[in-house]
Design a protein around this motif. Structure first.
Motif, PDB file in Angstrom:
ATOM      1  N   GLY A 102       0.834  -1.205   0.000  1.00  0.00           N
ATOM      2  CA  GLY A 102       0.000   0.000   0.000  1.00  0.00           C
ATOM      3  C   GLY A 102       0.862   1.245   0.000  1.00  0.00           C
ATOM      4  O   GLY A 102       2.078   1.177   0.194  1.00  0.00           O
ATOM      5  N   LEU A 103       0.206   2.384  -0.211  1.00  0.00           N
ATOM      6  CA  LEU A 103       0.923   3.642  -0.375  1.00  0.00           C
ATOM      7  C   LEU A 103       0.596   4.606   0.768  1.00  0.00           C
ATOM      8  O   LEU A 103      -0.448   4.504   1.388  1.00  0.00           O
ATOM      9  CB  LEU A 103       0.528   4.292  -1.708  1.00  0.00           C
ATOM     10  N   GLY A 104       1.500   5.555   0.993  1.00  0.00           N
ATOM     11  CA  GLY A 104       1.244   6.623   1.965  1.00  0.00           C
ATOM     12  C   GLY A 104       0.927   6.087   3.340  1.00  0.00           C
ATOM     13  O   GLY A 104       1.595   5.185   3.853  1.00  0.00           O
ATOM     14  N   VAL A 105      -0.121   6.616   3.924  1.00  0.00           N
ATOM     15  CA  VAL A 105      -0.489   6.244   5.290  1.00  0.00           C
ATOM     16  C   VAL A 105      -0.952   4.792   5.369  1.00  0.00           C
ATOM     17  O   VAL A 105      -0.990   4.191   6.444  1.00  0.00           O
ATOM     18  CB  VAL A 105      -1.564   7.217   5.830  1.00  0.00           C
ATOM     19  N   HIS A 106      -1.288   4.195   4.236  1.00  0.00           N
ATOM     20  CA  HIS A 106      -1.734   2.792   4.207  1.00  0.00           C
ATOM     21  C   HIS A 106      -0.574   1.814   4.043  1.00  0.00           C
ATOM     22  O   HIS A 106      -0.789   0.612   3.985  1.00  0.00           O
ATOM     23  CB  HIS A 106      -2.720   2.581   3.051  1.00  0.00           C
ATOM     24  N   HIS A 118      -4.471  -5.964   2.367  1.00  0.00           N
ATOM     25  CA  HIS A 118      -5.524  -4.993   2.653  1.00  0.00           C
ATOM     26  C   HIS A 118      -6.888  -5.565   2.255  1.00  0.00           C
ATOM     27  O   HIS A 118      -7.018  -6.206   1.210  1.00  0.00           O
ATOM     28  CB  HIS A 118      -5.280  -3.706   1.864  1.00  0.00           C
ATOM     29  N   TYR A 170      -8.158  -5.438  -1.298  1.00  0.00           N
ATOM     30  CA  TYR A 170      -7.366  -4.428  -2.003  1.00  0.00           C
ATOM     31  C   TYR A 170      -5.962  -5.006  -2.154  1.00  0.00           C
ATOM     32  O   TYR A 170      -5.093  -4.805  -1.313  1.00  0.00           O
ATOM     33  CB  TYR A 170      -7.371  -3.110  -1.230  1.00  0.00           C
ATOM     34  N   GLY A 211      -3.601  -4.946  -4.956  1.00  0.00           N
ATOM     35  CA  GLY A 211      -2.476  -4.282  -5.620  1.00  0.00           C
ATOM     36  C   GLY A 211      -2.513  -2.780  -5.483  1.00  0.00           C
ATOM     37  O   GLY A 211      -3.577  -2.179  -5.401  1.00  0.00           O
ATOM     38  N   GLU A 212      -1.337  -2.174  -5.499  1.00  0.00           N
ATOM     39  CA  GLU A 212      -1.257  -0.726  -5.320  1.00  0.00           C
ATOM     40  C   GLU A 212      -1.105   0.026  -6.647  1.00  0.00           C
ATOM     41  O   GLU A 212      -0.919   1.232  -6.656  1.00  0.00           O
ATOM     42  CB  GLU A 212      -0.114  -0.372  -4.366  1.00  0.00           C
ATOM     43  N   ARG A 213      -1.157  -0.692  -7.765  1.00  0.00           N
ATOM     44  CA  ARG A 213      -1.152  -0.026  -9.062  1.00  0.00           C
ATOM     45  C   ARG A 213      -2.578  -0.012  -9.605  1.00  0.00           C
ATOM     46  O   ARG A 213      -3.344  -0.955  -9.367  1.00  0.00           O
ATOM     47  CB  ARG A 213      -0.244  -0.766 -10.054  1.00  0.00           C
ATOM     48  N   ALA A 214      -2.905   1.077 -10.318  1.00  0.00           N
ATOM     49  CA  ALA A 214      -4.265   1.194 -10.870  1.00  0.00           C
ATOM     50  C   ALA A 214      -4.361   0.374 -12.148  1.00  0.00           C
ATOM     51  O   ALA A 214      -4.242   0.894 -13.249  1.00  0.00           O
ATOM     52  CB  ALA A 214      -4.599   2.654 -11.132  1.00  0.00           C
ATOM     53  N   SER A 234      -6.765  -5.036  -9.670  1.00  0.00           N
ATOM     54  CA  SER A 234      -5.986  -4.744  -8.451  1.00  0.00           C
ATOM     55  C   SER A 234      -6.852  -4.954  -7.206  1.00  0.00           C
ATOM     56  O   SER A 234      -6.336  -5.152  -6.110  1.00  0.00           O
ATOM     57  CB  SER A 234      -5.388  -3.332  -8.469  1.00  0.00           C
TER      58      SER A 234
END
Lengths: 137, 235
Positions: free
Chosen positions: B13-17, B78, B105, B107-110, B114
């Protein structure tokens, strides 16, 4: 040795005017919110499809504070010994109520998880750059 | 063909996730626990292989189970189950306007697939897209004391709200794949712990568990719900 270390810490607190231990007050940083975006919600687009456009926070019945998208908002002078009621409004509608108790952490963070659309209270020290707040002027 | 035990973990995951390496660490711990038979409720390995994979999309997940004979599939990553939405008057629920549903959730790519969800969308693959018939049939195994145990295929979801609410991911998978699926019915998010008692559901989460940050990269790690005692529910 432990006693010496404790005295050292107390000495540091006394030499640091304005620290929370002397004032006996806690603070709450309301972290900036990730604005809702179009498209489907995913890890790549956590706020995708989120319905609420604006959030505001009310603490202990005081005036509401709008949650900003680009900066955190620091709420200071909160009594460390009391439990505080934090009410969150989404587009003016009461969404959630949280209880804030400081415990041993006098700086807390209120943050919005855009992926799951949930609000949490977390000690600010563990949030790092995700809970940026400057003192109010 | 030997039955397969497949352990998969999604993107951090990205950022705060961003969960860093903790999904991977938890998946590797689970792999060790399958071999050591220390995690309650997981089918007996009995000579089967354990395979560990990182997946970033549903097509990658499908590729990992496509060879079939899967006796056990565990997902670390996630996930969420959305609450039902009600029409309310003065906070009284009058009627339900929409039913909540579960999602992984992964994958972190759009990219397509995903997410895994109930219905297909731009980045979400539907549970119906998962191939049926890839899980092994009930098998008779020799028990430790010489008796016969029957091992049924199982899926276990390690992530937020895998078995929570009226229509969680565990229910969707069980309905489509016709296997037993376990997910946590706790309502909150998740945390990671390096305490085996909490990791195996033998005690409730405390405030110090929530605040724990000093993870040892080489220690066993578990993913558990953030509130109460972890409660796996079977679907």
């Amino acid at each position: 040795m432990g006693r010496i270390a404790l005295l050292f810490l107390v000495g540091l607190e006394l030499l640091s005017p304005g620290v929370a231990l002397v004032e006996g007050a806690g603070s709450l940083c309301i972290a900036p919110i990730e604005a809702p975006r179009g498209g489907e919600k995913s890890l790549a687009n956590p706020s995708g499809g989120n319905a609420a456009r604006a959030y505001s926070v009310q603490i202990d019945g005081r005036s509401s504070i709008a949650v900003a998208a680009d900066h955190g908002t620091l709420v200071e002078a909160l009594d460390l010994d009391k439990s505080h009621t934090v009410v969150i409004y989404a587009d003016g509608v009461r969404k959630e109520t949280l209880r804030l108790r400081f415990g041993e952490h006098r700086a807390q963070c209120l943050w919005f998880n855009a992926l799951y659309e949930t609000w949490s209270l977390t000690p600010r020290a563990g949030m790092g750059k995700f809970c940026p707040c400057e003192p109010q002027r | 063909m030997t039955d397969r035990f497949v352990v998969i973990y999604g993107d951090p995951g990205l950022g705060v996730h961003n969960a860093g390496q903790l999904f991977e660490m938890s998946a590797k711990t689970h792999e060790r626990e399958i071999r050591a038979r220390t995690f309650p409720g997981v089918p007996e390995l009995s000579g089967s292989n354990v395979e560990l994979y990182h997946v970033s999309s549903v097509p990658e997940l499908v590729a990992d189970i496509d060879a079939g004979n899967v006796a056990y599939l565990a997902y670390f990553g996630h996930s969420w189950a959305w609450d039902d939405v009600y029409f309310t008057i003065f906070r009284w629920r009058i009627f339900r306007t929409s039913e909540g549903t579960g999602k992984l959730y992964i994958g972190e790519r759009a990219v397509p697939g995903s997410n895994l969800g109930e219905t297909r969308n731009a980045t979400t693959a539907a549970v119906a897209d998962l191939p049926q018939g890839k899980f092994s049939r009930p098998t008779n195994l020799s028990g430790v004391s010489g008796g016969i145990n029957t091992r049924k295929a199982q899926i276990r979801l390690f992530g937020c709200r895998g078995g929570y609410g009226s229509n969680p991911m565990a229910a969707l998978l069980a309905h489509h794949l016709k296997v037993e699926v376990y997910g946590c019915e706790n309502s909150g998010g998740s945390l990671f712990t390096q305490d085996p008692r909490l990791g195996r559901g033998q005690r409730a989460v405390t405030q110090s568990d929530i605040e724990f940050k000093a993870f040892n990269d080489s220690a066993d790690t578990w993913l558990v719900p953030i509130n109460g005692v972890p409660r796996f529910k079977m679907f």
